[in-house]
Design an enzyme around this catalytic site. Structure first.
Site: not given
Length: 200
Positions: A18, A69, A102, A124, A153
């Site tokens: 994923f 999460r 979304e 980053p 999902e």
């Protein structure tokens, strides 16, 4: 001004899940001059993403989504996180189009206007993702508590409608911890009066 050079020695995809993962071997320019020794960097390949914080200027409230999460679960005692709506852009999909899509998938709402709150790299050092953050105008009447998400999902997303002042208090206390939501919320706080004039 220093010459900035990057020499890619190898670029290998080592995982195609994923979140695809690549490993790069490279050398780069140094501030003191010359090139670095060979370094290895792991990169998660996510691509473009859109974040949108829905805002109802009539009620001065926002919509946050709540879902499980894995990263907070591994680091924190509270893995159900309040966030702004977010998702990856599909191939060639514009950031604003992805944000609107979304919003429909995660909260079953339609955005009537968008204001860009920022664009940047969330992490980053190892995440190849460029995120565009929006605040979106919408009508939030009657949407609080709904459960949505894309079944393919495995999404299980609950909608929460919160007054802007309450959300700002949550941010100040550290209970609102999704950075993209904080960026959008603080941008909204700076531009709130103008948006209410334009969108109400």
């Amino acid at each position: 001004m220093m010459e900035r050079t990057v020499q890619i020695l190898s670029y290998e995809t080592v995982h195609k899940g994923f979140y695809p993962k690549s490993v790069l071997r490279l050398r780069h320019s140094l501030f003191r001059g010359g090139l670095s020794a060979e370094v290895s960097r792991d990169v998660l390949e996510l691509g473009a993403a859109s974040v949108v914080l829905p805002y109802d200027p009539r009620t001065d409230s926002i919509l946050l989504v709540e879902q499980f999460r894995i990263a907070p679960y591994l680091m924190d005692e509270e893995p159900w996180l309040l966030e702004a709506i977010a998702g990856r852009a599909e191939d060639g999909e514009a950031a604003d189009v992805a944000a609107a899509r979304e919003a429909r998938e995660e909260a079953n709402i339609e955005l009537t206007a968008l204001a860009r709150a920022g664009i940047g790299y969330p992490s980053p050092g190892g995440l190849k993702e460029l995120t565009t953050i929006f605040v979106g105008c919408c009508n939030l009447a009657g949407v609080d508590g709904g459960v949505h998400g894309a079944a393919d999902e495995s999404e299980d997303i609950r909608v929460r409608v919160i007054a802007v002042d309450e959300a700002l208090a949550m941010a100040a206390s550290g209970t609102l911890r999704a950075l993209s939501a904080l960026v959008a919320l603080y941008w909204l706080a700076l531009h709130r009066a103008d948006l209410r004039r334009r969108w109400a």
